[in-house]
Design an enzyme around this catalytic site. Sequence first.
Site, PDB file in Angstrom:
ATOM      1  N   ARG A 123     -29.604   3.851  -7.664  1.00  0.00           N
ATOM      2  CA  ARG A 123     -28.315   3.659  -8.330  1.00  0.00           C
ATOM      3  C   ARG A 123     -27.625   2.380  -7.875  1.00  0.00           C
ATOM      4  O   ARG A 123     -27.886   1.863  -6.794  1.00  0.00           O
ATOM      5  CB  ARG A 123     -27.370   4.823  -7.976  1.00  0.00           C
ATOM      6  N   ARG A 143     -22.344   4.379 -10.119  1.00  0.00           N
ATOM      7  CA  ARG A 143     -21.308   5.307  -9.638  1.00  0.00           C
ATOM      8  C   ARG A 143     -20.323   4.542  -8.765  1.00  0.00           C
ATOM      9  O   ARG A 143     -20.657   3.487  -8.223  1.00  0.00           O
ATOM     10  CB  ARG A 143     -21.942   6.419  -8.798  1.00  0.00           C
ATOM     11  N   ASP A 192      -3.624  -9.487   6.567  1.00  0.00           N
ATOM     12  CA  ASP A 192      -3.152 -10.583   5.713  1.00  0.00           C
ATOM     13  C   ASP A 192      -1.900 -11.278   6.243  1.00  0.00           C
ATOM     14  O   ASP A 192      -1.197 -11.939   5.494  1.00  0.00           O
ATOM     15  CB  ASP A 192      -2.903 -10.059   4.283  1.00  0.00           C
ATOM     16  N   GLY A 210       4.011  -4.746   8.957  1.00  0.00           N
ATOM     17  CA  GLY A 210       3.315  -5.779   8.191  1.00  0.00           C
ATOM     18  C   GLY A 210       4.340  -6.766   7.628  1.00  0.00           C
ATOM     19  O   GLY A 210       5.480  -6.811   8.098  1.00  0.00           O
ATOM     20  N   ASP A 211       3.968  -7.503   6.586  1.00  0.00           N
ATOM     21  CA  ASP A 211       4.873  -8.568   6.132  1.00  0.00           C
ATOM     22  C   ASP A 211       6.190  -8.029   5.584  1.00  0.00           C
ATOM     23  O   ASP A 211       7.244  -8.619   5.818  1.00  0.00           O
ATOM     24  CB  ASP A 211       4.169  -9.498   5.122  1.00  0.00           C
ATOM     25  N   GLY A 224      -6.765  -3.405   0.977  1.00  0.00           N
ATOM     26  CA  GLY A 224      -6.586  -4.795   1.415  1.00  0.00           C
ATOM     27  C   GLY A 224      -5.513  -5.548   0.659  1.00  0.00           C
ATOM     28  O   GLY A 224      -5.277  -6.717   0.915  1.00  0.00           O
ATOM     29  N   ARG A 225      -4.902  -4.869  -0.337  1.00  0.00           N
ATOM     30  CA  ARG A 225      -3.893  -5.534  -1.186  1.00  0.00           C
ATOM     31  C   ARG A 225      -4.441  -6.834  -1.770  1.00  0.00           C
ATOM     32  O   ARG A 225      -5.542  -6.825  -2.301  1.00  0.00           O
ATOM     33  CB  ARG A 225      -2.611  -5.781  -0.399  1.00  0.00           C
ATOM     34  N   THR A 270      -1.319  -4.219  10.306  1.00  0.00           N
ATOM     35  CA  THR A 270      -1.766  -3.857   8.954  1.00  0.00           C
ATOM     36  C   THR A 270      -3.289  -3.812   8.919  1.00  0.00           C
ATOM     37  O   THR A 270      -3.952  -4.651   9.535  1.00  0.00           O
ATOM     38  CB  THR A 270      -1.289  -4.842   7.855  1.00  0.00           C
ATOM     39  N   ILE A 271      -3.808  -2.856   8.175  1.00  0.00           N
ATOM     40  CA  ILE A 271      -5.261  -2.825   8.001  1.00  0.00           C
ATOM     41  C   ILE A 271      -5.710  -4.023   7.149  1.00  0.00           C
ATOM     42  O   ILE A 271      -6.870  -4.398   7.172  1.00  0.00           O
ATOM     43  CB  ILE A 271      -5.765  -1.521   7.349  1.00  0.00           C
ATOM     44  N   ASP A 272      -4.768  -4.604   6.381  1.00  0.00           N
ATOM     45  CA  ASP A 272      -5.145  -5.641   5.414  1.00  0.00           C
ATOM     46  C   ASP A 272      -5.491  -6.980   6.067  1.00  0.00           C
ATOM     47  O   ASP A 272      -6.119  -7.826   5.431  1.00  0.00           O
ATOM     48  CB  ASP A 272      -4.009  -5.872   4.407  1.00  0.00           C
ATOM     49  N   ARG A 313      15.679   3.415   2.089  1.00  0.00           N
ATOM     50  CA  ARG A 313      16.800   2.485   1.930  1.00  0.00           C
ATOM     51  C   ARG A 313      16.460   1.055   2.326  1.00  0.00           C
ATOM     52  O   ARG A 313      17.127   0.121   1.941  1.00  0.00           O
ATOM     53  CB  ARG A 313      17.998   2.990   2.749  1.00  0.00           C
ATOM     54  N   GLN A 364      -9.320   4.901   5.158  1.00  0.00           N
ATOM     55  CA  GLN A 364      -9.338   3.647   5.940  1.00  0.00           C
ATOM     56  C   GLN A 364      -8.147   3.529   6.883  1.00  0.00           C
ATOM     57  O   GLN A 364      -8.163   2.751   7.821  1.00  0.00           O
ATOM     58  CB  GLN A 364      -9.320   2.441   4.991  1.00  0.00           C
ATOM     59  N   GLY A 393       3.242   1.033   5.908  1.00  0.00           N
ATOM     60  CA  GLY A 393       2.090   1.942   5.915  1.00  0.00           C
ATOM     61  C   GLY A 393       1.534   2.080   7.325  1.00  0.00           C
ATOM     62  O   GLY A 393       1.527   1.115   8.080  1.00  0.00           O
TER      63      GLY A 393
END
Length: 382
Positions: A186, A289, A153, A126-127, A194-195, A149-151, A88, A297, A23
Amino acid sequence: MTAFDATTIDSTRPRIGILTAGGDCPGLNAVIRGVVKSAYRMGYETLGFEGGFEGLVDPIRCRSLTPQNTSGILTLGGTILGSTNRGRFGVTVGEDLKLSLPEPMIEAVRQTFQKTQLQGLICVGGDGSLSIALELHRAGLPVVGVPKTIDNDLSCTAFTFGFDSAVNCATDALDRLHTTASSHDRVMVLEVMGRHAGWIALHAGIAGGGDVILIPEIPWSYEGIIAKIDDRRRMGKNFTLVVVAEGAELPSGAVVARESVQTDRQTLLGGIGNEISQQLNKRIEQEVRYVVLGHLQRGGGPTNFDRVLATQLGVHAVRLVVQKRFGEMVCYQPPQIDSVTIAEAVGELRRVPPDSSAVAAARAMGISFGDTLDYINPFLPE
Ligand code: F6P
């Protein structure tokens, strides 16, 4: 698409390859620019492979990158080389599947290295993507890694580039939700990416003044969230902001996914914001909501922090190639850029330690994690 054309390549310089896989995230172009500029000054030519690992094999897609044709990309989001987390090489790792590349695929990549006379390949990913890089390294190919990665992690690096930009986006969303939530009394639920790690939710929740932060690493309950909403009402605050990580588990232990696990992909998480808001609407009088921040992000340009980090990582990745430190990944161990083996970095996902100083600070300020520890100040003696 740029098919490989040997005549466009500068035959006078040794050659380094680069690809961006998985990603996308803000800062990829800053890495590419860091690689190209510093490699050029060390006498190397850079070949950019297109579409992640896909560009390495039949048909080979790559182009020569120069300081001229990469000028002006520092602030640009996405990646000028394109990327994919399917295809692939789209076998993923992490919570779901283990990686194994078929031998003919490795052989095809080996031939591309020979054809393009690569001295080394920089894999930015990423990983999942770094696990592919590790397989190639184990097959004897000269690769190095750059963590992306944005995550946030990935193990062995304090921060991945892209994370700060994603947190910035989520914080901006919270700032905006704040004013509308308070105008309408509200409860607003913001679902962030973030997975299976809660880094984005935790940091954005703290930076954006969230009231409840729900992350995969800390079990929570609806009663816990409602206790915080009630507490705030008693204090005269008739609105509440809940930040939830897409991978946070429901009280039943289930994660909410957009699609079930497929053979070549990880679970596509998403939908927990909707689920929580439906459940809260059934349980409380106040209107609830939700907003799913989604790919906003990942889009847009990198923050200053990510520009600096990505540039440094790119430059130091070139250094690893020049020093023939193959199988290593550059990493950020503040205040230095260092390196570790790719194998160490992809062994295990880095998740939020529930007893980390950030979680403790949030709890001490009264931010709820929707659990039973909410009313315990971690800094007071037992
Ligand atoms: O790993 C980055 C990430 O944005 C995750 O936070 C998210 O779960 C996933 O990728 C989304 O993937 P896709 O863009 O394929 O939907």
